[in-house]
Design an enzyme around this catalytic site. Structure first.
Site, mmCIF file in Angstrom:
data_model
loop_
_atom_site.group_PDB
_atom_site.id
_atom_site.type_symbol
_atom_site.label_atom_id
_atom_site.label_comp_id
_atom_site.label_asym_id
_atom_site.label_seq_id
_atom_site.Cartn_x
_atom_site.Cartn_y
_atom_site.Cartn_z
ATOM 1 N N PHE B 244 0.818 -1.214 0.000
ATOM 2 C CA PHE B 244 0.000 0.000 0.000
ATOM 3 C C PHE B 244 0.850 1.261 0.000
ATOM 4 C CE2 PHE B 244 -2.035 -3.362 2.618
ATOM 5 C CZ PHE B 244 -2.852 -3.842 1.633
ATOM 6 N N GLY B 472 0.081 -9.146 -3.450
ATOM 7 C CA GLY B 472 -1.368 -9.186 -3.362
ATOM 8 C C GLY B 472 -2.060 -8.791 -4.646
ATOM 9 N N GLY B 514 2.256 -1.218 -12.205
ATOM 10 C CA GLY B 514 2.776 -2.585 -12.265
ATOM 11 C C GLY B 514 2.196 -3.389 -13.407
ATOM 12 N N LEU B 635 -6.940 -7.765 -17.352
ATOM 13 C CA LEU B 635 -6.268 -9.044 -17.585
ATOM 14 C C LEU B 635 -7.013 -10.188 -16.920
ATOM 15 C CD1 LEU B 635 -2.591 -7.870 -17.003
ATOM 16 C CD2 LEU B 635 -3.695 -8.342 -19.202
ATOM 17 N N ASN B 636 -7.503 -9.928 -15.705
ATOM 18 C CA ASN B 636 -8.212 -10.963 -14.955
ATOM 19 C C ASN B 636 -9.254 -10.261 -14.080
ATOM 20 O OD1 ASN B 636 -9.051 -12.732 -12.891
ATOM 21 N ND2 ASN B 636 -7.166 -13.921 -13.046
ATOM 22 N N GLU B 710 -4.954 1.967 -7.441
ATOM 23 C CA GLU B 710 -5.247 3.212 -6.738
ATOM 24 C C GLU B 710 -6.656 3.735 -7.016
ATOM 25 O OE1 GLU B 710 -2.289 3.853 -5.279
ATOM 26 O OE2 GLU B 710 -0.816 3.136 -6.712
#
Ligand code: FES
Ligand code: FES
Lengths: 174, 749
Positions: B244, B472, B514, B635-636, B710
């Site tokens: 975080f 995570g 990321g 993506l998922n 975010e």
């Protein structure tokens, strides 16, 4: 969530402060080890038995990451002295899957994406299984209330609730 | 349509996490492991006068004690630059235990290394340290007089002022104005795993198991501070218990662990205690904001002035930038955003989930709500009307979706039936209200070139590697999907390996970047390998595909097939075996668009909330939340939903629960544990819905992925505050909205 004192063996004599032989019964196996009396059950599991599935989130009894069962009851292992567990059955996340098969609660956590980083997860699962056994998962409000000792900072809560409901509602009940 | 990309597959590391077998960085077993514990300063400003180690050393089990007297000097002074830039990324331009000066409460002044956790804790308690204390300034209140306007933020990387048009004139001419001031308490990340570093030397070579959001940032920072070659520092991180932002920069304990391991000649594990996690890895700073909107009666914004005042350390001009969204999510010709700072006795604040924009948007989106009421307009329509097709530089959005998010969210929460009148819905003791907020988060292309490697063995199995780390976000799963898609193989034959600086480099997964950068590098690696395999086949006269144009070959399930005649095919494995190739590998790279790419770059969304406010006690319960987001390609969806939902609930915590103050007398944080610093628990969780609006984006990378880490938090607290207004008729100008704030309407008015 104290250990049930009625089944504890009578404590005789003074032990420590040096290391003492202690026998811990964890997940059905017996571990004769040496521990100082000041060692918590959490640190005994993680540092002495290399059972690192039980997590340390605070070491202060505030997060639930260290939840294990002692004689089947939910206990915060960071607030429990390891020595006080002699003669009691300790169960940790490592003992939940049987023969390589995930417990239905573990599978439900995977299916519902009931975690992100996974650090609270062993504690959540130990609480969740106990919750059903305690009869504290009848309503959504029950689940929310009785799981509230287990913090998930990733906020997987809605998915954890879904996982618990699924296991509760399944025929075998987990 | 890809068989794997965009599918809600379960996490591939799920079984490791639910069985407790995944090893986090504080769970690495090494022979002779010693335990380190930091001792933090007990004054907020002053000097260490004396340290008596005798009792601590006599307690037994102590291998060594580092203090400013014997800690090695760092080879290079730390200089704060965000880890996304791909350079050494110390969290503050300061390294402790280099001299006797204390700059903030909790600053490391000693490090005890012992044979067990218990011995270390006992010895640390026995260290007798005396201080000469000077008066500290650690709050805005105490430092207000010394406030100055910052020129740049982030070590000079970013201008602190953003100005266009003439705000003063536009405000004076505006038909309607809204002027609102806010006070925001500090927030702490509190990942459930506190930061931990295990350090082991092998001669001159150092291995660190570090709970970091960027292994490469840890490597760069530690190598720089120790003055050793990058090739001698390897950082391994397989599981991280949440970050975080607290693990986005590299804090002093990481390097101290390496110094301690060298000092005692053993591997050392250094774990921050929960209380230390409030003083050791930055925080979201205490801040005040003021926002002034000017608009026409038709609702068009004509002026926005957005000012922030916050407190930083004495070494860094740090403020989480609060104006990156307010400058562009709504069109406005006259804009001024500025950041003022007070230098004080705190550590340098840092990125905390949805850095800057979660609070910046709270100011903007509650002000927009005031404006809607001022104008008698619908808050959803006011936002849609002001949302422009271009950004503040006139560049078209790389992808948008904001209006659709607002409309869909309105449907989910039942906005059409809403009576806008505040304070008129009552159920028992509770007043009921609903609120909306827009959401956006900037896409920041400041990272260097990203790399990944794809390798196929001659049995058809595949390994994809990049140095990304799993904290995570589900990177192991989503990158397995990206790799399988790019190479044309089944996910089951593919293993994604990450979390190691020995693997090809990707930058820290921070700022919601990321997924964008990792997927781009992994996709390019997989595509490059696929093209090489096809090139081999069509050039191989023994292959049934011989002579085909590579573009006439498609791949699925590890089998190359002619698009002209589906009966002509062969598997990757057969082709490799026939050619006696044991394996084939390809490096893929991705160069991000320039920082100044001519596109507006935000990830958009919309937040809705329904609250029940106890009219006598001021207690707010969030009953429903609905968030709709447009993060480009998903993506998922299972994992993306989890992350967005997590962000929204962080917003709930920020709205109602989370806040800390520094005690003005002692200069220390009032709260330092999870019993008092309240975070959402199971019982706080509302009924919550997350949906996506699909938008295509061909600017942000080959797959068009924008992050979801975010944006889920942005606007969530504002939607709750707007709902509280709708319920009670009271405007909230303070976070968290505790019962006192709700009853009194907040301090800053
Ligand atoms: S580690 Fe025991 S409750 Fe947090
Ligand atoms: S999954 Fe990260 S704390 Fe719960």
């Amino acid at each position: 969530m104290a250990i049930n004192q009625s089944t504890a063996p009578a404590v005789t004599g003074v032990r420590g402060p040096e290391r003492e032989p202690v026998t811990l019964d964890v997940n059905g196996s017996t571990f004769p080890i040496e521990l100082e009396p000041r060692v918590s059950l959490l640190d005994a599991l993680r540092e002495h038995l290399d059972l690192t599935g039980t997590k340390k989130g605070c070491d202060q009894g505030t997060c639930g990451a260290c939840t294990v069962w002692v004689d089947g009851r939910r206990v915060l292992s960071c607030l429990t002295l390891a020595m006080s567990c002699e003669g009691h059955q300790v169960s940790t996340i490592e003992g939940i899957a049987q023969d390589g098969e995930l417990h239905p609660m573990q599978q439900a956590f995977v299916d519902h994406d009931a975690f992100q980083c996974g650090y609270c997860t062993p504690g959540q699962i130990m609480s969740a299984i106990a919750l059903l056994r305690e009869g504290n998962a009848t309503t959504d409000a029950d689940i929310a209330e009785h799981m509230s000792g287990n913090i998930c900072r990733c906020q997987a809560y809605p998915n954890i609730h879904a996982a618990i409901r699924e296991v509760r509602d399944a025929d075998d009940g987990g | 349509m890809s068989p794997v990309l965009g599918k809600p597959v379960n996490r591939v590391d799920g079984p490791d996490k639910v069985t407790g077998t995944g090893r986090y960085c504080g769970e690495i077993v090494l022979p002779g492991l010693a335990y380190g514990l930091i001792v933090g300063a007990d004054v907020a400003k002053g000097r260490v006068v004396s340290i008596d180690e005798s009792a601590a050393r006599a307690a037994g089990g102590v291998y060594g004690i580092l203090t400013h007297r014997n800690t090695p000097k760092v080879a290079n002074a730390p200089h704060l630059i965000p880890s996304l830039a791909g350079q050494p990324a110390p969290g503050e331009s300061f390294f402790p235990m280099q001299d006797d000066v204390v700059h903030y409460w909790g600053q490391p002044v000693a490090l005890v290394v012992a044979d067990s956790l218990e011995s270390a804790a006992h010895a640390a308690a026995l260290l007798d340290i005396t201080y000469e204390e000077s008066p500290a300034v650690a709050t805005i209140e105490d430092g207000r007089k010394s406030a100055y306007e910052a020129e740049t933020l982030f070590g000079g990387l970013m201008p602190a002022r953003d100005e266009r048009g003439d705000v003063t004139a536009a405000l004076a001419a505006a038909e309607v104005t809204v002027d609102a001031s806010y006070r925001y308490a500090a927030n702490h990340h509190n990942p459930l795993e506190t930061s931990v570093t295990t350090a082991q030397w092998d001669g001159d070579r150092l291995t660190l198991w570090d709970s970091t959001m960027g292994v490469r940032a840890s490597q760069l920072t530690v190598a720089s501070l120790l003055g050793i070659p990058l090739s001698d520092v390897r950082v391994i991180t397989h599981f991280v218990g949440g970050g975080f932002g607290s693990k986005a920069m590299v804090w002093p304990h990481v390097t101290l662990a390496a110094m301690a391991a060298r000092h005692v000649g053993r591997p050392v594990r250094l774990t921050l205690t929960r209380p230390q996690s409030f003083t050791s890895n930055g925080h979201r700073e205490e801040q005040e904001q003021r926002i002034t909107l000017g608009a026409g009666r038709d609702g068009r914004l004509t002026a926005i002035r957005h000012q922030k005042l916050s407190i930083t350390s004495s070494f860094d001009d740090w403020a989480e930038p609060a104006t990156g969204v307010s400058t562009q999510i709504y069109g406005c010709d006259n804009y001024l955003g500025s950041h003022s700072l007070i230098k004080g006795n705190t550590m340098t604040p840092t990125f905390t989930r949805a850095p800057g924009e979660s609070l910046g948007s709270f100011s903007l989106e509650t002000a927009m709500d005031r404006l809607a009421y001022e104008l008698g307009m619908d808050p959803v329509e006011l936002r849609i009307m002001n949302h422009p097709p271009v950004d503040n530089h006139g560049n078209p959005w790389s992808s948008d979706g904001m209006a659709d998010c607002l409309r869909r969210g309105a449907e989910l929460i039942g906005w059409a039936d809403r009576d806008p009148t505040p304070g008129v819905r009552q159920e028992g003791d509770n007043l009921i209200g609903t609120g909306v907020a827009g959401a956006g988060y900037p896409v920041a292309f400041m990272m260097p070139v990203q790399h990944a490697r794809a390798r196929i063995f001659n049995d058809g199995s595949v390994v994809i590697q990049t140095s990304a780390q799993e904290f995570g976000i589900g990177v192991t799963t989503s990158m397995s999907q990206v790799g399988a898609d790019g190479l044309g193989v089944d996910m089951d034959v593919l293993r994604f390996e990450a979390g190691d600086t020995d693997l090809p480099n990707t930058t820290s997964a921070v700022g919601s970047m990321g997924a964008t950068m990792q997927s781009s590098a992994v996709h390019n690696a997989a595509r490059t390998l696929r093209n090489e395999l096809i090139a081999h086949a069509v050039a191989d006269d023994k292959s049934p595909l011989h002579g085909l144009s590579p573009s006439s070959v498609r791949v699925a399930d590890g089998r190359m097939t002619s698009t002209l005649d589906p009966s002509i095919s062969e598997s990757y494995a057969d082709m490799l075996q026939r050619n006696r190739l044991l394996d084939l590998e390809a490096l893929g790279s991705w160069t991000p668009p320039p920082f100044t790419t001519p596109h507006g770059l935000l990830t958009f969304g919309a937040q809705f909330a329904e609250v029940a406010v106890d009219k006598d006690l001021g207690l707010v319960r969030v009953r429903r939340m609905a968030g709709v987001f447009a993060p480009g390609r998903v993506l998922n969806p299972k994992l993306a939903r989890s992350q967005l939902l997590g962000g929204m609930l962080w917003g709930l915590g920020q709205a109602l629960l989370e806040g800390n103050q520094i005690d003005r007398q002692s200069g220390r944080w009032a709260l330092n544990n999870l019993g008092e610093y309240l975070v959402p628990v199971h019982a706080d969780i509302p009924d919550i819905q997350v949906e996506f609006v699909e938008v295509e984006d061909d600017v942000v990378g080959p797959l068009g992925v924008k992050g979801v880490g975010e944006v889920g938090q942005v606007g969530a607290a504002a939607a709750i505050a707007n709902a509280v207004f709708h319920a009670t008729g009271r405007r909230m100008s303070e976070l968290p909205m505790t019962a006192e704030v709700v009853m009194n309407g907040g301090g800053a008015g």
